[in-house]
Scaffold this motif. Structure first.
Motif, short mmCIF file in Angstrom:
data_model
loop_
_atom_site.label_atom_id
_atom_site.label_comp_id
_atom_site.label_asym_id
_atom_site.label_seq_id
_atom_site.Cartn_x
_atom_site.Cartn_y
_atom_site.Cartn_z
N VAL A 18 39.25 50.84 24.47
CA VAL A 18 38.16 49.86 24.46
C VAL A 18 36.81 50.57 24.47
O VAL A 18 35.88 50.20 23.73
N GLU A 19 36.69 51.59 25.31
CA GLU A 19 35.43 52.34 25.37
C GLU A 19 35.13 53.04 24.05
O GLU A 19 33.98 53.06 23.59
N LYS A 69 40.83 43.92 23.22
CA LYS A 69 41.90 43.64 24.17
C LYS A 69 41.79 44.53 25.40
O LYS A 69 41.58 45.73 25.29
N VAL A 70 41.92 43.92 26.57
CA VAL A 70 42.00 44.65 27.83
C VAL A 70 43.23 44.13 28.57
O VAL A 70 43.93 43.24 28.09
N LEU A 71 43.50 44.67 29.75
CA LEU A 71 44.62 44.20 30.55
C LEU A 71 44.12 43.49 31.79
O LEU A 71 42.94 43.58 32.15
N ASP A 100 38.46 45.55 11.70
CA ASP A 100 39.60 45.20 12.56
C ASP A 100 40.33 46.48 12.95
O ASP A 100 40.97 47.12 12.12
N LEU A 101 40.23 46.85 14.22
CA LEU A 101 40.84 48.08 14.74
C LEU A 101 42.20 47.74 15.36
O LEU A 101 42.32 46.80 16.12
N GLY A 102 43.21 48.55 15.03
CA GLY A 102 44.56 48.24 15.50
C GLY A 102 45.10 47.03 14.75
O GLY A 102 45.67 46.12 15.34
N ASP A 127 42.30 44.98 18.59
CA ASP A 127 43.53 44.55 19.26
C ASP A 127 44.38 45.78 19.58
O ASP A 127 45.60 45.69 19.73
N MET A 128 43.70 46.93 19.67
CA MET A 128 44.40 48.19 19.94
C MET A 128 45.01 48.20 21.33
O MET A 128 44.44 47.66 22.28
#
Length: 226
Positions: free
Chosen positions: A161-162, A181-183, A71-73, A141-142
């Motif tokens: 994300v990359e 997560k993206v926008l 789990d990142l972020g 979820d960074m």
């Protein structure tokens, strides 16, 4: 933790005699009237964000008992808590959940959490050592601090994300899943092309727990080809 579906309550209004700015009042009223915030307190989750992962998993079935999850972020730990529950890492010796964030986190039973900058090689090396094998799920979820400029904010989060995907390519087991997560606007074409080459299925999803006025959504890769 019961994973109940939040229900609406009577709207709460703040007393007008308190010294708060308009923005502070708006934020507090939103929190007080947010059914996910109230349900998180009831279910013992550290944040309303837990329900985003619950809703993602309900739709895509990515978390299973015995899996290894990163789990990142992760701070404050809502997603990590959900991962622990669903892979049963407190009772299943095969399962493992590891969370990392720039901000220090309190311990979570069934998980290993630590403070670190995921973009640094040292942190990624530590994640690999703690995992001690391949991961079945990489969660991210960074989000970079928002500056308010849509284009800049989008670029900042896409860099993360990359970076997360580059890491996932090296550590995911065949058949594994990737959630990031993206926008609004989704994933940039070049990265989306890479994701589609790496996974059997790639889709974007905005869980109901994500606020309607939020630009966030999630890119989900299922069935890592290895």
């Amino acid at each position: 933790m019961t994973n109940k579906t939040p229900t609406r309550r009577l709207k709460v209004k703040l007393a007008s005699n308190k010294k708060r700015t308009t923005s502070q009042r708006a934020w507090l009223e939103r929190q007080l009237n947010d059914p996910y915030v109230q349900q998180a307190k009831s279910d013992g989750y550290r944040s309303r964000a837990a329900y985003k992962l619950i809703e993602i998993d309900q739709k895509f079935k990515i978390l299973k008992p015995g899996q290894r999850v990163i789990d990142l972020g992760a701070c404050p730990g809502g997603w990590t808590q959900v991962a622990v529950e669903r892979v049963k890492s407190q009772t299943n010796p095969k399962a493992r959940v590891i969370g990392v964030d720039l901000t220090e986190m309190a311990a979570i039973a069934g998980a290993t959490v630590f403070q670190g900058d995921f973009t640094e090689e040292e942190t990624q090396t530590k994640l690999i050592e703690l995992l001690d094998g391949k991961a079945q799920v990489i969660l991210s979820d960074m989000a970079a601090p928002a500056c308010g400029m849509t284009d800049v904010d989008h670029i900042r989060i896409m860099v993360l994300v990359e970076e997360a995907f580059n890491f996932a390519e090296n550590i995911l087991a065949p058949g594994g899943a990737f959630v990031a997560k993206v926008l609004r606007g989704g994933t940039e074409a070049n990265l989306l092309k890479r994701l589609k080459l790496a996974f059997q299925k790639v889709t974007h999803f905005k869980p109901p727990a994500s606020r309607k006025d939020s630009a966030e959504m999630y890119v989900i890769g299922i069935g890592f080809k290895g």
